[in-house]
Design a protein around this motif. Structure first.
Motif, short mmCIF file in Angstrom:
data_model
loop_
_atom_site.label_atom_id
_atom_site.label_comp_id
_atom_site.label_asym_id
_atom_site.label_seq_id
_atom_site.Cartn_x
_atom_site.Cartn_y
_atom_site.Cartn_z
N ARG A 92 10.46 -79.09 -34.05
CA ARG A 92 9.41 -78.71 -35.19
C ARG A 92 10.31 -79.60 -36.43
O ARG A 92 11.44 -79.34 -36.63
CB ARG A 92 9.18 -77.28 -35.48
N ARG B 280 1.63 -63.48 -36.27
CA ARG B 280 1.95 -64.47 -35.40
C ARG B 280 3.15 -65.47 -36.29
O ARG B 280 3.03 -65.43 -37.64
CB ARG B 280 0.80 -65.40 -35.35
N ASP C 88 5.53 -69.21 -36.38
CA ASP C 88 5.59 -70.60 -35.75
C ASP C 88 6.84 -70.98 -35.26
O ASP C 88 7.05 -71.52 -34.51
CB ASP C 88 5.83 -71.44 -37.13
N ASN D 148 3.69 -64.88 -26.63
CA ASN D 148 2.46 -65.62 -26.74
C ASN D 148 1.56 -64.80 -27.72
O ASN D 148 0.94 -65.50 -28.45
CB ASN D 148 1.90 -65.54 -24.91
N ALA E 285 1.81 -68.55 -33.16
CA ALA E 285 0.90 -69.34 -33.72
C ALA E 285 0.94 -70.60 -33.07
O ALA E 285 1.74 -71.25 -32.25
CB ALA E 285 1.06 -69.61 -35.16
N PRO E 286 -0.32 -71.51 -33.02
CA PRO E 286 -0.60 -72.75 -32.12
C PRO E 286 0.63 -73.74 -32.58
O PRO E 286 0.65 -73.67 -33.93
CB PRO E 286 -1.89 -73.11 -32.79
N GLY E 287 1.16 -74.41 -31.68
CA GLY E 287 2.25 -75.28 -31.92
C GLY E 287 3.49 -74.54 -32.34
O GLY E 287 4.57 -75.22 -32.39
N GLU F 232 7.34 -73.77 -25.45
CA GLU F 232 6.14 -73.90 -26.67
C GLU F 232 5.13 -72.82 -26.56
O GLU F 232 4.99 -72.46 -25.43
CB GLU F 232 5.52 -75.17 -26.57
N ALA F 233 4.52 -72.62 -27.43
CA ALA F 233 3.46 -71.47 -27.28
C ALA F 233 2.35 -71.78 -26.35
O ALA F 233 1.90 -70.99 -25.58
CB ALA F 233 2.60 -71.32 -28.61
N ALA F 234 1.96 -73.21 -26.12
CA ALA F 234 1.03 -73.35 -25.21
C ALA F 234 1.50 -73.32 -23.90
O ALA F 234 0.71 -73.02 -22.91
CB ALA F 234 0.66 -75.05 -25.22
N ALA G 146 1.03 -69.61 -23.23
CA ALA G 146 -0.42 -69.25 -23.14
C ALA G 146 -0.89 -69.31 -21.52
O ALA G 146 -1.81 -68.78 -21.09
CB ALA G 146 -1.17 -70.08 -23.93
#
Length: 346
Positions: free
Chosen positions: A165, A237, A239, A286, A290-292, A331-333, A336
């Motif tokens: 990041r 949440r 980063d 998860n 936060a997203p990303g 990664e968060a994705a 998830a």
């Protein structure tokens, strides 16, 4: 699926006495190592003389080095530097400097204490360095030693070939199992736009963390909170979540060296296979990313246990100068995606 990534084979970020396996003095160490085997005690006058003498004593006593240094010369240089009020980077250039009598007595006293009590040197002087920064430590916390500090430098900077990041985009960080607060402080420095929550189950550890946060002038950016993993930050949440949790398995706990027995047991004990808390962190991250965002977690030698428990997790294993496959990023994705969790992970 597991992946391994490193910069040029491994991350190459230089820092003196910063991680648990990096000796602080190389040229001094080379010279002193050649003389360690001698049993005669020379006239002690200079920094070099004291490093040489202290290293010989430590080697003959067969002490264990696992707390920021990995050999007798590195530990001797650390203790001599503390007695002389020198940063580890300053010890080697000043090797010819004369040691005052009071400092010399302090060095000899510390060496004898180290041998007699087997306590980590960091506890004797109430200090340890990571990434060149000093941190207060005592028996309420594990002596700081983590590869995550190097990764924060090497994989989040502007010039890295594997940037997880951009540091400017990280505004919220969570440090789970913060202990002395060293990683929370390093994160605050690595991410100038971020606020950091540093949590731990131990109120004693948090008292040490709060002291370090205060001494580094980061009270306005780092908040310490007591709780069992995510319970202290319900509904928040981030980063980035970082953690160096307990990860020693039952066999490892039974064989801990005497020096490690001086440290809080709860900072080591990871359950039968070493990943009791790591499971909880992976399974809970998860809902707090936060997203990303992503999770950066150190697991020691538990990579096989992690991959067995999460065979479909897309973990990226990050090497450092002194480690291979001891820290993972996800990664968060990916978190998830419930298919990343094995049926037996709970």
């Amino acid at each position: 699926m597991a992946r391994t990534a490193a910069r040029g084979g491994r991350s190459k970020v230089a820092a003196a006495s910063s991680n648990r396996k990096r000796p602080p003095e190389r040229a001094t160490a080379k010279a002193a190592n050649s003389a360690v085997a001698r049993t005669s005690t020379p006239e002690l006058e200079t920094i070099f003389d004291y490093v040489h003498h202290a290293a010989a004593r430590l080697e003959r006593a067969h002490v264990i080095f696992a707390h920021g240094t990995t050999d007798p010369v590195a530990e001797a240089a650390f203790l001599v530097g503390e007695a002389m009020h020198l940063h580890p980077d300053e010890v080697e250039p000043q090797a010819a400097r004369r040691v005052p009598k009071a400092a010399g007595q302090r060095i000899l006293g510390w060496i004898e204490q180290r041998i007699a009590t087997r306590k980590p040197a960091a506890y004797l002087v109430n200090r340890m360095y990571m990434r060149g920064l000093p941190f207060y430590v005592d028996e309420r916390v594990i002596v700081p030693r983590s590869f995550i500090g190097e990764i924060l430098d090497s994989h989040f900077g502007d010039d890295d070939v594997l940037r997880l990041r951009h540091p400017a985009t990280v505004t919220r960080v969570l440090d789970l199992c913060t202990g002395s607060g060293c990683l929370a402080i390093l994160a605050a420095r690595a991410f100038p736009n971020a606020t950091v929550d540093a949590t731990d189950l131990s109120a004693d550890a948090l008292a040490v963390a709060a002291r370090n946060v205060r001494e580094h002038g980061l009270d306005d950016r780092i908040h310490v909170a007591q709780g069992d993993l995510f319970t202290a930050v319900s509904g928040k949440r981030y980063d980035l979540i970082i953690s160096n949790p307990p990860y020693v398995d039952a066999k490892g706990m039974a064989g801990l060296p005497h020096e490690c027995l001086a440290e809080p047991r709860m900072a080591f004990d990871g359950g039968a296979d070493g990943i009791d808390l790591v499971r909880q962190i992976i399974d809970g991250a998860n809902t707090h990313l936060a997203p990303g965002g992503g999770l950066l977690c150190e697991v020691g030698r538990c990579k096989p246990a992690i991959e067995k428990a999460y065979p479909r997790a897309d973990l990226l294993w990050l090497d450092t100068e002194e480690s291979e496959g001891e820290v993972f990023w996800i990664e968060a994705a990916r978190l998830a995606d419930r298919s990343a969790h094995s049926a037996g992970a709970a």
